[in-house]
Design an enzyme around this catalytic site. Structure first.
Site, PDB file in Angstrom:
ATOM      1  N   ASN A   1      -9.937  -0.988  -1.893  1.00  0.00           N
ATOM      2  CA  ASN A   1      -8.511  -0.701  -1.603  1.00  0.00           C
ATOM      3  C   ASN A   1      -7.684  -1.124  -3.092  1.00  0.00           C
ATOM      4  OD1 ASN A   1      -5.908  -0.915  -0.984  1.00  0.00           O
ATOM      5  ND2 ASN A   1      -6.225  -1.751   0.872  1.00  0.00           N
TER       6      ASN A   1
ATOM      7  N   CYS B   1       0.654  -1.245  -0.004  1.00  0.00           N
ATOM      8  CA  CYS B   1       0.087  -0.059   0.027  1.00  0.00           C
ATOM      9  C   CYS B   1       0.836   1.361   0.229  1.00  0.00           C
ATOM     10  CB  CYS B   1      -0.900  -0.023   0.998  1.00  0.00           C
ATOM     11  SG  CYS B   1      -1.924  -1.486   1.203  1.00  0.00           S
TER      12      CYS B   1
ATOM     13  N   HIS C   1      -3.921   7.058   1.458  1.00  0.00           N
ATOM     14  CA  HIS C   1      -3.974   5.705   0.876  1.00  0.00           C
ATOM     15  C   HIS C   1      -5.522   5.355   1.473  1.00  0.00           C
ATOM     16  CE1 HIS C   1      -3.915   1.437  -0.081  1.00  0.00           C
ATOM     17  NE2 HIS C   1      -3.634   1.198   1.329  1.00  0.00           N
TER      18      HIS C   1
END
Ligand code: UT7
Length: 335
Positions: A292, A115, A262
């Site tokens: 995500n 990430c 994020h």
């Protein structure tokens, strides 16, 4: 001669056409739209169809970024590809992009910071440019999660969260002395490396073979996550590193025009915003539509914020991410 400053010259994204709603997931596993929205904010995500793969999306995002920057592919002198879901075990996606775009024999890095991958990639680009090593660098973040998820009730905690996409930035020498990357900071802590991981297939000690029938049948080949531990670390590390980049520049949260976090969980981002004391109007989230997308979230979110007029010339933009590793980091830039 003064040190050149690096700037994002152009952004591009690619999202596969197929939309998968929470209701679609509820047809194949025990979950519900309400649970997913309440716990994560996600309403839908996009998953690839058969003809798409990781680097094919990366190439489309890269072409869009090149067009946005007004830069020809032949001018690119380095590629950094961030991904946890490469097309092949090896070689990496970077060389596949190099081949597809017909770029010269430039270096192509694949990086593995999940990430935080795009933030790590921007730091590499920034340092390469300031050192005078390269002048125009393609930084790409791309993920195909959908082919690696356990789409049954067994895997629901993880599989409802993730989507496929790619995003890219052309990073080059800034022609505007005011605009560009001011500072980058990245960190890692491997103490909890296995609490958000995909450990199989793999070459770890004690295994006879990198993949066995039992790995497949037991479901060990799917990602595992200790969700609450990840959550707690994310809401600690993201505010910390935002403060670190601000302090290093003698700035405060009040100076940030737009925070691009994020996109792992809307609740994480709301808690981070509350902790640092920034109003929701100065934070851009789009996890609702994409889930995500790991290394792709930052370029996807930044380019959407810019398209909506939320990131304008002269704005102070803060990017921040946290993820598997654990890894985390932040970039502060003047747009
Ligand atoms: O980029 C970094 C990557 N990941 C993250 O940042 C994720 C961080 N963690 C999270 O976002 C949250 O921990 C989750 C969204 C993953 C989970 O939310 P939670 O509030 O921590 O839920 P939980 O794991 O404690 O599960 C609560 C309940 C459990 O049932 P019981 O034991 O209370 O009966 C789960 O079995 O919810 C159940 N559950 C589900 N129910 C419906 C877990 N997944 C699902 C699901 N649908 N998809």
């Amino acid at each position: 001669m003064s040190t050149p400053r690096a700037r994002i010259l152009g952004l591009g994204t690619f999202v596969p056409a197929r939309t998968v709603t929470n209701h679609d997931l509820a047809e194949v596993m025990e979950t519900s739209h309400d649970w997913i929205v309440e716990r994560s904010g996600i309403e839908e995500r996009h998953w690839v169809d058969a003809e798409e793969g990781n680097y094919t999306m990366g190439v489309k995002a890269a072409r869009a970024a090149l067009a946005d920057a007004g830069v020809d592919a032949s001018e690119i002198d380095c590629i950094v590809y961030a991904t946890l879901s490469p097309d092949y075990f090896f070689p990496g996606c970077g060389v596949l992009v190099q081949r597809e775009l017909g770029i010269g024999h430039v270096p192509a890095f694949d990086i593995r910071q999940q990430c935080s991958g795009f933030i790590y990639g921007l730091q590499m680009a920034d340092v390469f440019i300031r050192a005078g090593q390269y002048r125009k660098i393609l930084v790409i973040g791309g993920e195909v999660h959908s082919r690696g998820l356990d789409k049954t009730t067994r895997g629901r905690t993880v599989s409802v969260l993730f989507g496929d996409a790619a995003g890219a930035a052309v990073v080059g020498v800034s022609d505007d002395p005011e605009a560009g990357i001011l500072i980058t900071r990245v960190h890692s802590d491997g103490s909890d490396a296995e609490c958000l991981a995909m450990q199989y297939p793999g070459m770890a000690a004690g295994r006879d073979s990198y993949v066995t029938h039992d790995d497949v049948e037991s479901g060990r080949i799917f990602p595992n996550m200790e969700g609450q531990k990840v959550f707690k670390n994310a809401v600690k590390r993201m505010p910390e590193v935002i403060q670190e980049v601000l302090d290093a520049q003698g700035l405060t949260v009040a100076d940030i025009d737009m925070l691009i976090p994020h996109q792992a969980n809307l609740r994480i981002n709301e808690m981070v915003a509350k902790q640092i004391g920034i109003d929701a109007s100065r934070v851009h989230n789009n996890i609702q539509k994409y889930g995500n997308t790991t290394a792709a979230t930052i370029p996807l979110c930044l380019s959407e914020a810019r398209a909506e007029g939320k990131v304008k010339k002269g704005d102070l933009v803060c990017l921040v991410a946290f993820g598997s590793g654990f890894t985390w980091g932040s970039v502060l830039m003047r747009w």
